[in-house]
Design an enzyme around this catalytic site. Structure first.
Site, PDB file in Angstrom:
ATOM      1  N   GLU A 165       0.991  -1.194  -0.085  1.00  0.00           N
ATOM      2  CA  GLU A 165       0.057  -0.216   0.028  1.00  0.00           C
ATOM      3  C   GLU A 165       0.993   1.178  -0.077  1.00  0.00           C
ATOM      4  O   GLU A 165       0.936   1.889   0.830  1.00  0.00           O
ATOM      5  CB  GLU A 165      -1.036  -0.080   1.168  1.00  0.00           C
ATOM      6  CG  GLU A 165      -1.786  -1.157   0.681  1.00  0.00           C
ATOM      7  CD  GLU A 165      -3.000  -1.448   2.212  1.00  0.00           C
ATOM      8  OE1 GLU A 165      -3.210  -0.366   2.756  1.00  0.00           O
ATOM      9  OE2 GLU A 165      -3.438  -2.548   2.121  1.00  0.00           O
ATOM     10  N   HIS A 367     -17.695 -10.988   5.894  1.00  0.00           N
ATOM     11  CA  HIS A 367     -16.380 -10.342   6.387  1.00  0.00           C
ATOM     12  C   HIS A 367     -15.608 -11.038   7.529  1.00  0.00           C
ATOM     13  O   HIS A 367     -16.168 -11.103   8.563  1.00  0.00           O
ATOM     14  CB  HIS A 367     -16.582  -9.027   6.686  1.00  0.00           C
ATOM     15  CG  HIS A 367     -15.378  -7.950   6.866  1.00  0.00           C
ATOM     16  ND1 HIS A 367     -15.239  -7.457   7.966  1.00  0.00           N
ATOM     17  CD2 HIS A 367     -14.300  -8.038   5.965  1.00  0.00           C
ATOM     18  CE1 HIS A 367     -14.078  -6.802   8.046  1.00  0.00           C
ATOM     19  NE2 HIS A 367     -13.259  -6.988   6.620  1.00  0.00           N
ATOM     20  N   HIS A 368     -14.437 -11.281   7.176  1.00  0.00           N
ATOM     21  CA  HIS A 368     -13.397 -12.020   8.216  1.00  0.00           C
ATOM     22  C   HIS A 368     -12.071 -10.990   8.444  1.00  0.00           C
ATOM     23  O   HIS A 368     -11.568 -11.027   7.532  1.00  0.00           O
ATOM     24  CB  HIS A 368     -13.003 -13.262   7.709  1.00  0.00           C
ATOM     25  CG  HIS A 368     -14.411 -14.452   7.498  1.00  0.00           C
ATOM     26  ND1 HIS A 368     -14.231 -15.490   7.063  1.00  0.00           N
ATOM     27  CD2 HIS A 368     -15.317 -14.487   8.380  1.00  0.00           C
ATOM     28  CE1 HIS A 368     -15.346 -16.213   7.354  1.00  0.00           C
ATOM     29  NE2 HIS A 368     -15.967 -15.620   8.111  1.00  0.00           N
ATOM     30  N   GLU A 369     -12.231 -10.294   9.220  1.00  0.00           N
ATOM     31  CA  GLU A 369     -10.902  -9.644   9.594  1.00  0.00           C
ATOM     32  C   GLU A 369     -10.159 -10.302  10.501  1.00  0.00           C
ATOM     33  O   GLU A 369     -10.665 -10.625  11.755  1.00  0.00           O
ATOM     34  CB  GLU A 369     -11.314  -7.994  10.170  1.00  0.00           C
ATOM     35  CG  GLU A 369     -10.023  -7.408  10.469  1.00  0.00           C
ATOM     36  CD  GLU A 369      -8.975  -7.176   9.439  1.00  0.00           C
ATOM     37  OE1 GLU A 369      -9.264  -6.861   8.376  1.00  0.00           O
ATOM     38  OE2 GLU A 369      -7.871  -7.693   9.363  1.00  0.00           O
ATOM     39  N   HIS A 447      -8.255  -9.140   1.351  1.00  0.00           N
ATOM     40  CA  HIS A 447      -7.490  -7.720   1.674  1.00  0.00           C
ATOM     41  C   HIS A 447      -6.123  -8.059   2.421  1.00  0.00           C
ATOM     42  O   HIS A 447      -6.334  -8.981   3.158  1.00  0.00           O
ATOM     43  CB  HIS A 447      -8.603  -6.587   2.267  1.00  0.00           C
ATOM     44  CG  HIS A 447      -9.709  -5.907   1.312  1.00  0.00           C
ATOM     45  ND1 HIS A 447      -9.720  -4.650   1.310  1.00  0.00           N
ATOM     46  CD2 HIS A 447     -10.343  -6.632   0.225  1.00  0.00           C
ATOM     47  CE1 HIS A 447     -10.646  -4.424   0.255  1.00  0.00           C
ATOM     48  NE2 HIS A 447     -10.864  -5.457  -0.349  1.00  0.00           N
ATOM     49  N   GLU A 448      -5.398  -6.851   2.292  1.00  0.00           N
ATOM     50  CA  GLU A 448      -3.998  -7.135   2.775  1.00  0.00           C
ATOM     51  C   GLU A 448      -3.454  -8.384   2.311  1.00  0.00           C
ATOM     52  O   GLU A 448      -3.197  -9.295   2.975  1.00  0.00           O
ATOM     53  CB  GLU A 448      -3.853  -7.192   4.203  1.00  0.00           C
ATOM     54  CG  GLU A 448      -4.381  -5.718   4.592  1.00  0.00           C
ATOM     55  CD  GLU A 448      -5.736  -5.450   4.919  1.00  0.00           C
ATOM     56  OE1 GLU A 448      -6.383  -6.589   5.098  1.00  0.00           O
ATOM     57  OE2 GLU A 448      -6.324  -4.327   4.671  1.00  0.00           O
ATOM     58  N   GLU A 466      -7.052  -6.948  -2.803  1.00  0.00           N
ATOM     59  CA  GLU A 466      -6.889  -5.350  -2.671  1.00  0.00           C
ATOM     60  C   GLU A 466      -5.392  -5.576  -3.148  1.00  0.00           C
ATOM     61  O   GLU A 466      -5.101  -5.442  -4.409  1.00  0.00           O
ATOM     62  CB  GLU A 466      -6.882  -5.109  -1.001  1.00  0.00           C
ATOM     63  CG  GLU A 466      -6.553  -3.410  -1.068  1.00  0.00           C
ATOM     64  CD  GLU A 466      -6.580  -3.340   0.635  1.00  0.00           C
ATOM     65  OE1 GLU A 466      -7.443  -2.396   0.912  1.00  0.00           O
ATOM     66  OE2 GLU A 466      -6.412  -4.168   1.454  1.00  0.00           O
ATOM     67  N   GLU A 472      -9.903   3.700   0.006  1.00  0.00           N
ATOM     68  CA  GLU A 472      -9.871   4.125   1.513  1.00  0.00           C
ATOM     69  C   GLU A 472      -8.907   5.090   2.038  1.00  0.00           C
ATOM     70  O   GLU A 472      -8.996   5.886   2.933  1.00  0.00           O
ATOM     71  CB  GLU A 472      -9.857   2.806   2.453  1.00  0.00           C
ATOM     72  CG  GLU A 472      -8.463   2.165   2.014  1.00  0.00           C
ATOM     73  CD  GLU A 472      -8.309   1.014   2.873  1.00  0.00           C
ATOM     74  OE1 GLU A 472      -9.479   0.392   3.669  1.00  0.00           O
ATOM     75  OE2 GLU A 472      -7.260   0.174   2.766  1.00  0.00           O
TER      76      GLU A 472
END
Lengths: 672, 672
Positions: A165, A367-369, A447-448, A466, A472
């Site tokens: 990023e 969603h799984h963070e 993501h990440e 991502e 964002e």
């Protein structure tokens, strides 16, 4: 002190293989019993002689003392289909050379180098036949850029805290120190090159380290114990890829990375659903809502139902909801142990939401963070997918937010280990997640993530990811993404595969206008054009529903544009400056498969671009619905000036696109 | 995605320790059970809170869950003597804080952090008490530079093929990616800081990786198997050092690195001989002679005898002879196995040369080039030193020319391993070489060395080393050293210790004059001034004897200037721009100990510098013998214009030095 080079005359074998069109040639030599390769394009050097090989932790190196003992040649010209993608049909047309390298003394084969040369680039991989487990400490593959002192490069730093990023840098090639791939460069002849890899499986990501001026060496992201790759007997490396084109857009039209991946291993994947989605998400980024519980909690049953209704009403397929599960209150960023992946906050009723979604015709997106604590996630993963499957969820966004090198896992001794997002451990972890999801007919948007290397061909439920600075950053980044950011992404990050950039912010004034504040540094028309330019099989409409309703005219384009394509063509552009894409919709659901779309974006420079419409079917008339920057549009203080026009066009017409500073044009060509 | 930071109020212990003058303060905290430190200077932040700790390959990390369990305080004010050096007497004046970090749960001590704060900087080291062997995979020490967006840095890249032999870059601090130490920077308040290490023994070199903007993390150079450091029970790290000064010259006057090293472990070192030397060396660099045998072979008996006679006649102590031993014919750069360290070429008669040297009164200086094959050298090392000892040799120049990461060793399984010059293996190898040399009363001048960390205090026979781009780059470097190079070295490389730069090239036209060719990019006066500016206890007069005889006027300064000093003072300067040093000779041999010397050099800018002579002893009269750029001097086309003047001065006088572009001034203050 350095020393001059000495050469002595020894017998050396050289073998070469060229692309079907004859322009691109790969040559391998065992001069000095030291295997090396080089690449030419139109008879000019692109890659100078570059070394090959490995060092291992305990076994002998495969550096030198190696001779070419045999070669094989093959060629292929096949077409294969993508279940979804930027194009339905892909042509795989290449010539192959397989070279066996043997120990010069014992004559025993040590490894094969499999080389495939396409018109649009080269892939080669090592196939190491040793049957004992080995620890690779270094891969020695070099990429010695020819005439490197005159080359320009576009890059982000590797092994950084912020993963992928970063904003891209434009520098003389010699100033690129340690970079991620895809690594894009232009040489003195204007030849554009991108170095990357394909089919990264059970191996560490390759980063590139400029050791000598112009010579990049593979730098594999190590495990926390310092080993680069732990092999278990015979192994193949990922394909090392070199895409080559006479102009910048050639890189965008290359299908090399997909062609070097294995075919679909999942069988029937009709359950994988490309589409568009909304989210209870942007509100958290701009501080309107919170992930955690409390008065501003975003993920409530009521709000989710509203979003699902809105989504269905406007033709969206799903709604992402973040912050639905317990764990978001407190120091979650530093302690991923807190997350439950099955326990919802009390104000989030999964069953009721699922039922509502079914009624209105839009799906919840899960969603799984993990916040980088992968052991905690792994322990709950099967239950978590089962829960979602039961609720009719077909897509889950995963998150691995943690500093680079700080993915926490618990090892077999019970100790915490801290891994990189792109080391072998995580390469396997991400793919395991995708494979397990497939068993539950769930698709993944990571993501990440680990960077994309084309594995969507083999595992079509790995929809998107991502892996770059997304929208964002315009909410809270320091600084936000500059005007050139998306024009840069098109020629760098996007060469690896789809990206969940989350375009479509309509209220760009949430922190005020101007260039000194966090906001999208674009015009409104550019936000629309991103849906065509930045390919993703799932595209978010990232802003709040009320902001779309306030600009129903512009919103119409987002409602119309598909996320799945029959065909894609990069028409024009220069790296970091501008890009024009045309894409034809693929027949699916409400899409007839007849319309074309065009997206054009520019950096901080306003510009006028003539686009020949010769990609349209000859004889067919289209209504061009043109969303472009209005006459007063400029991104800093007047981003909202949008002109929407319609005109009838055919393949014989040329359109002149007028893009404002950081502006864009989005066009739907509706077949008449 | 990135996430905001969360803080929660937990009890944290903080302890601080300040310098004797109270200006510099180190503070340690265990906030969140996560040890961190910070540094202030004159009450302003220099280093923001920065993490501490380790990851190990199999044992638990020492990252967090750690609490300060006890502290100890000490202070010292002592003076100690150097047997040779830039100053005879060194004052060690510091306050010490020793902090014990214990597991927050079990209360068991995990490590101590020993911190010493001097007026000129800070050193801290970890003392880890665990008695089992451990493999360190990462050291987590951070250096978070305060107000980093406004800081400037001067640096060379780490982990490069050319070791430390790069030109220094001047960049915004945020553009320094992965750098070697000493790493010099200037913050927004004009405070100058150098980050380095002291007493690097049985550990890997610390390089600095800028992971977040402004935050550098220790990046230990790994073994070929990926492990950073292999410990064998209890271990101390080298001291992590932060030199801090209100102005650039404060860094040059700091003795911090020496103060943090252990006292002399060799006992009587009267056999260690600082001095000046000539060499059969430059002729090879400019192509007049060869290292290998044949017609142009440099290292012949006859030439060596001539050089020894010339050396003795002009007051030099020794003559370095390279290419005397067999192995230089052929691919030696790629195959260090070829070198014998005891077998001379037939035209080099060591006994006859030794006898001649004894007769005329100058010593042969030995040479051991390994070309990076350290196993071959190790096998012969004892014999090689014995041979030289017998021949009366007191000093050996060693060489380890090989690409970074390509030091070849044969491991216990008989496999070739490829190591970095600055990994733990080579750190030990270099020191073993010095220790073995000491047994033979031989001193070492290491080329392609590990960087200096002050070990000359502990092992005074480790006289000097290379470890930067030296004069030789002016013979064949691409490009040669720029005019700012030596002004840059003074504030970077030289902070670590002496350098064998090999000044004194008088014929600067061997490839023609101008700036487009390989040649020293300096005036003649600057070549003289380098003897005072770039400290080394052995200083070469690098040019050919005939070139000295052709400029006997200038040569007189080289004949006069000593290589050992009673005292040294950096008087003025700015990083990379200019520097002025005054040094007082130390009583030794022909030197009475009464004279002072001054050296001033500038970068590409001509400049005038007023120098107060208040460093001279009050009341004492001196004859100032001033060697300065003539009125027409400029480095590109007129480097030879030299003005030599004498005048009587005292401490009350001020001299105005006029330096040409890339010029210099050299002065001997002869006590009357």
């Amino acid at each position: 002190m350095v020393a001059g080079l000495f050469t002595s005359a020894t017998y050396a074998a050289t073998h070469s293989v060229s692309s079907p069109d004859g322009k691109l040639t790969f040559q391998i030599s065992d001069d000095h019993s030291q295997p090396s390769y080089q690449v030419t394009f139109n008879n000019k050097a692109v890659i100078n002689p570059s070394r090959l090989g490995f060092d291992f932790a305990r076994a002998p190196s495969l550096r030198d003392g190696l001779t070419i003992s045999s070669t094989q040649r093959n060629s292929a010209d096949e077409r294969w289909q993508q279940p979804w993608g930027e194009a339905r049909e892909i042509r795989d047309h290449h010539n192959e050379l397989v070279v066996t390298l043997a120990d010069s003394q014992s004559k025993q084969a040590q490894y094969q180098l499999r080389v495939r040369v396409f018109d649009d680039g080269i892939g080669f991989r090592y196939e190491v036949a040793h049957d004992s487990a080995r620890y690779i400490t270094r891969e020695l593959t070099e990429f010695a850029v020819a005439d490197s002192d005159k080359a320009t490069a576009w890059w982000i730093p590797a092994r950084g805290w912020n993963r992928y990023e970063y904003t891209y840098k434009t520098t003389p090639l010699h100033d690129a120190a340690h970079v991620h791939t895809p690594f894009t460069l232009k040489n003195k002849d204007g030849v554009h090159v991108s170095i990357h890899e394909a089919a990264l499986v059970d191996y560490a990501a390759m980063t590139l380290n400029q050791r000598r001026p112009g010579t990049f060496i593979s730098d594999l992201t190590p495990w926390s114990d310092g080993i680069a790759v732990k092999t278990n007997g015979q192994f193949n490396t990922p394909w090392r890829t070199i895409q080559v084109g006479a102009q910048a857009t050639d890189l965008l039209n290359s299908r090399l990375i997909l062609n070097l991946n294995e075919p679909n291993k999942l069988g029937d994947v009709s359950w994988v659903e490309p589409g568009k989605y909304l989210g209870i998400w942007w509100g958290m980024h701009i501080g309107k809502n919170t992930w955690g519980s409390g008065e501003k909690h975003g993920a409530t049953t009521e709000r989710t139902k509203e979003y699902l209704s809105f989504a269905a009403e406007h033709g969206f397929d799903g709604v992402l909801v973040e912050g639905w599960n317990t764990g978001w209150d407190g120091d979650w960023f530093y302690n991923g142990d807190v997350f439950s992946f099955t326990e919802a906050y009390p104000d989030f009723d999964l069953d009721a939401i699922a039922k509502h979604g079914e009624q209105v015709g839009a799906r919840l997106i899960g969603h799984h963070e993990t916040s980088g604590n992968v052991s905690n996630y792994r322990d709950q993963m099967a239950d978590a997918f089962a829960l979602y499957e039961k609720a009719g969820v077909r897509q889950v966004k995963t998150g691995y937010v943690a500093d680079g090198g700080n993915i926490k896992r618990i090892d077999e001794r019970g100790h915490a280990r801290f891994e990189w997002h792109d080391g072998q451990f995580m390469v396997n972890e991400y793919l395991d997640n995708v494979k397990l999801a497939a068993k539950h007919k769930i698709s993944i948007n990571t993501h990440e993530p680990i960077k994309d290397t084309g594995l969507r061909r083999t595992y079509p439920n790995w929809l998107t990811r991502e892996g770059a600075r997304g929208q964002e950053f315009n909410a809270w980044g320091t600084p936000p993404n500059p005007p050139e950011h998306t024009t840069m992404l098109a020629y760098t990050r996007m060469l690896s595969g789809p990206m969940d950039f989350t375009p479509g912010i309509f209220d760009m004034s949430f922190n005020g206008l101007g260039d000194k504040t966090n906001r999208p540094q674009t015009t409104l028309a550019k936000q629309l054009a991103l849906y065509v330019v930045l390919y993703s099989p799932v595209q978010m409409a990232a802003d709040l529903p009320e902001n779309y309703l306030a600009r129903a005219d512009a919103f119409q384009f987002i409602k119309d544009v598909p996320a799945d394509w029959e065909q894609s063509i990069a028409l024009a552009g220069e790296v970091g400056d501008y890009v024009v894409f045309a894409r034809k919709e693929r027949k699916r659901g409400k899409y007839s498969g007849k319309d074309w779309y065009l997206g054009a974006i520019t950096d901080e420079q306003a510009r006028s671009i003539d686009v020949k419409l010769d990609f349209l079917e000859p004889g067919q008339r289209f209504e061009a619905q043109i969303y472009q920057d209005g006459p007063k549009a400029e991104w800093k203080h007047n981003p909202y000036d949008l002109s929407i026009e319609k005109q009838i066009v055919t393949a014989q017409d040329t359109l002149t696109l007028k893009l404002a500073t950081s502006g864009g044009t989005a066009i739907r060509f509706k077949a008449l």
